[in-house]
Motif scaffolding. Structure first.
Motif, PDB file in Angstrom:
ATOM      1  N   ARG A   1      13.531  39.988  -6.478  1.00  0.00           N
ATOM      2  CA  ARG A   1      12.293  39.875  -7.144  1.00  0.00           C
ATOM      3  C   ARG A   1      12.155  41.408  -8.379  1.00  0.00           C
ATOM      4  NH1 ARG A   1       8.458  39.500  -2.334  1.00  0.00           N
ATOM      5  NH2 ARG A   1       7.817  37.176  -2.468  1.00  0.00           N
TER       6      ARG A   1
ATOM      7  N   GLU B   1      11.912  31.901  -0.505  1.00  0.00           N
ATOM      8  CA  GLU B   1      11.817  31.119   0.896  1.00  0.00           C
ATOM      9  C   GLU B   1      12.898  31.763   1.677  1.00  0.00           C
ATOM     10  OE1 GLU B   1      11.862  26.704   2.775  1.00  0.00           O
ATOM     11  OE2 GLU B   1      11.179  27.022   1.064  1.00  0.00           O
TER      12      GLU B   1
ATOM     13  N   PHE C   1       7.691  23.469  -2.173  1.00  0.00           N
ATOM     14  CA  PHE C   1       6.755  24.535  -2.244  1.00  0.00           C
ATOM     15  C   PHE C   1       5.699  24.465  -3.245  1.00  0.00           C
ATOM     16  CE2 PHE C   1       5.779  28.727  -4.181  1.00  0.00           C
ATOM     17  CZ  PHE C   1       5.155  29.415  -3.135  1.00  0.00           C
TER      18      PHE C   1
ATOM     19  N   THR D   1      10.746  34.252  -9.696  1.00  0.00           N
ATOM     20  CA  THR D   1      11.353  33.258  -8.727  1.00  0.00           C
ATOM     21  C   THR D   1      10.584  33.526  -7.116  1.00  0.00           C
ATOM     22  OG1 THR D   1      13.433  33.323  -9.805  1.00  0.00           O
ATOM     23  CG2 THR D   1      13.363  32.772  -7.351  1.00  0.00           C
ATOM     24  N   THR D   2      10.181  32.416  -6.785  1.00  0.00           N
ATOM     25  CA  THR D   2       9.539  32.316  -5.185  1.00  0.00           C
ATOM     26  C   THR D   2      10.630  32.304  -4.336  1.00  0.00           C
ATOM     27  OG1 THR D   2       9.118  30.070  -5.543  1.00  0.00           O
ATOM     28  CG2 THR D   2       7.374  31.402  -6.127  1.00  0.00           C
TER      29      THR D   2
ATOM     30  N   ASP E   1       7.508  34.190  -0.055  1.00  0.00           N
ATOM     31  CA  ASP E   1       6.413  33.372  -0.233  1.00  0.00           C
ATOM     32  C   ASP E   1       6.260  32.206   0.914  1.00  0.00           C
ATOM     33  OD1 ASP E   1       5.497  33.667  -3.583  1.00  0.00           O
ATOM     34  OD2 ASP E   1       7.874  34.100  -3.230  1.00  0.00           O
TER      35      ASP E   1
ATOM     36  N   ARG F   1       1.766  24.683  -2.133  1.00  0.00           N
ATOM     37  CA  ARG F   1       0.527  25.433  -2.752  1.00  0.00           C
ATOM     38  C   ARG F   1      -0.618  24.533  -3.188  1.00  0.00           C
ATOM     39  NH1 ARG F   1       3.554  29.490  -6.863  1.00  0.00           N
ATOM     40  NH2 ARG F   1       4.151  27.588  -7.514  1.00  0.00           N
TER      41      ARG F   1
ATOM     42  N   LYS G   1      14.170  28.998  -9.875  1.00  0.00           N
ATOM     43  CA  LYS G   1      12.577  29.228  -9.822  1.00  0.00           C
ATOM     44  C   LYS G   1      12.209  29.381  -8.445  1.00  0.00           C
ATOM     45  CE  LYS G   1      12.053  28.669 -14.077  1.00  0.00           C
ATOM     46  NZ  LYS G   1      11.879  30.042 -15.309  1.00  0.00           N
ATOM     47  N   HIS G   2      12.881  28.830  -7.557  1.00  0.00           N
ATOM     48  CA  HIS G   2      12.769  29.070  -6.006  1.00  0.00           C
ATOM     49  C   HIS G   2      14.037  29.007  -5.107  1.00  0.00           C
ATOM     50  CE1 HIS G   2      10.283  28.555  -2.580  1.00  0.00           C
ATOM     51  NE2 HIS G   2      11.440  27.709  -1.804  1.00  0.00           N
TER      52      HIS G   2
END
Length: 324
Positions: free
Chosen positions: A154, A163, A311, A160-161, A185, A315, A126-127
Motif C-alpha cells: 500500500r 487479497e 474482485f 492496488t487492491t 481487500d 464489489r 491492480k490486484h
C-alpha cells in the motif's frame, strides 16, 4: 501442441530439490486416472510469461504458481499476474494434496515485504494475491509478516487492491484479528475439502476452526470480503459439498471457489474422480442460490485465478445487493 503443465517438463520453471515430509514422501504409489480433455492447458512459452519469470527471479521471490504446480501458470504469467508466497518455501504441515515442500522453515526475511512491493510495482498489478506456507513454528503463525507485506504494498502501490490467502493460524491467539485489522481487500482462507476428508487430506488442520476463522474476520470488520475454496475429486459426496456451502454461508463468506483436484505426484492423495464441467456448473448454480455474492466453479478454478476480475465482480455484486 496442447500439454498439461508439469513441473518436470523442460519448459517449466526450474526449482531446486526440496525436503519432503516422510508421511508425504513415503505414501504408497497409486494408480493415476487419465486426465480428461477439459483440464488440458497450453505450456507456458509466451513473452509475457518469461517477463514475469524474470521479475520474480530478480526480486528473489517465491510464487505459489510454481510451488503448487498450478495448471494456470502459463495464462496468468502471460498477463503478468502472479500469486506471491511469503515466509519461505518450506511448510510446517504435510497435507496430502499439496506439492509445497515440508520440513523445518528458515527464519523470516525482514526484507521480503519490500521486495514483494517492488515486484507489484514493476508488474503494474491492480490486484495482487499474497499467500504463505504454514508457519506453526512462529508464535503468531506469521500474522505480523502478513501485515508488513500488506502495508508495504500500500505504501508503494496505493491503488492496488490486496487479497490474502492465509493459513489457519491454529492455536495462534489473536493472529486472525491482527491480520484482519490490516484491512486486506479480500481475506481468503481455503477449507480445501469436506470434513470427512480432513484426517487423510488435511491432517494438521481442523475443519470447524477454519470455519470459525472466516466468521471471526467478519466480526472484526464486517466490510471485509471473505472467500474460501474447496477441491473436488478427492472422494467427497455431493451432499457433503452442499453442506460445506451452508457452513460457509453461515459464517458470512462472500466468495466461493470450487476446482478440480489434480494429483501433483504419485506419492500424493489420488484423484478419485474427474468432475465434469456440467457438475461444476450445477455447483455454481446451487451456490448462487444459497446466497454467495461470487462463485467460481470449474475444473481449472484456483483461488487466485482471475482474482482481479473476480474482485471487481464481487464489489459490483455487493453494491447491487447490499448497497455498499
Amino acid at each position: 501442441m496442447v500439454t498439461l503443465i508439469d513441473r518436470t517438463a523442460s519448459n517449466a520453471p526450474a526449482s531446486k530439490p526440496k525436503p519432503r515430509h516422510p508421511e508425504k514422501a513415503h505414501r504408497a504409489d497409486s494408480d493415476v486416472l487419465k486426465k480428461p480433455s477439459w483440464i488440458r492447458v497450453r505450456a507456458p512459452v509466451s513473452k509475457g510469461f518469461h517477463e514475469t519469470n524474470d521479475i520474480v527471479r530478480e526480486n528473489k521471490l517465491v510464487t505459489v504458481c510454481e510451488e503448487a504446480g498450478c495448471p494456470n501458470i502459463g495464462e496468468c504469467w502471460d498477463k503478468k499476474h502472479a500469486t506471491f508466497m511469503i515466509m519461505g518455501e518450506v511448510c510446517t504441515r504435510a497435507c496430502a494434496f499439496c506439492n509445497v515442500a515440508t520440513g523445518v522453515p528458515t527464519a523470516l526475511d525482514s526484507d521480503e515485504p519490500r521486495r514483494i512491493a517492488n515486484a507489484v510495482e514493476q508488474m503494474g498489478l491492480k490486484h495482487v494475491v499474497i499467500t504463505s506456507v504454514d508457519r506453526d513454528d512462529l508464535d503468531d503463525g506469521g500474522a505480523q509478516h502478513f501485515v508488513e507485506v500488506i502495508d508495504a504494498i500500500r505504501d508503494t502501490s496505493p491503488g492496488t487492491t490486496v487479497e490474502i490467502l492465509t493459513p489457519d493460524f491454529l492455536r495462534k491467539n489473536g493472529a486472525i484479528e491482527q491480520v484482519a485489522r490490516a484491512k486486506p481487500d479480500v481475506f481468503n482462507h481455503n477449507l480445501e475439502t469436506v470434513p470427512s476428508n480432513y484426517l487423510t487430506v488435511r491432517p494438521g488442520a481442523r475443519y470447524f476452526h477454519s470455519i470459525r476463522l472466516l466468521q471471526l474476520v467478519k466480526e472484526v470488520d464486517p466490510t471485509l470480503f471473505t472467500k474460501s475454496g474447496i477441491m473436488v475429486g478427492l472422494g467427497e459426496e455431493r451432499n457433503e459439498v452442499l453442506q460445506v456451502m451452508d457452513d460457509l454461508r453461515a459464517a458470512g463468506v462472500d466468495f466461493l471457489t470450487i476446482g478440480q483436484y489434480l494429483q501433483p505426484t504419485r506419492k500424493h492423495h489420488p484423484v478419485k474422480k474427474f468432475v465434469t464441467p456440467e457438475e461444476f456448473k450445477a455447483y455454481e448454480t446451487i451456490a448462487y442460490a444459497k446466497g454467495f455474492l461470487m462463485v467460481s466453479s470449474s475444473p481449472l478454478t484456483r483461488s487466485s485465478h482471475h482474482a482481479g476480475d473476480d474482485f471487481a465482480k464481487l464489489r459490483d455484486a455487493r453494491m447491487k445487493t447490499q448497497g455498499f
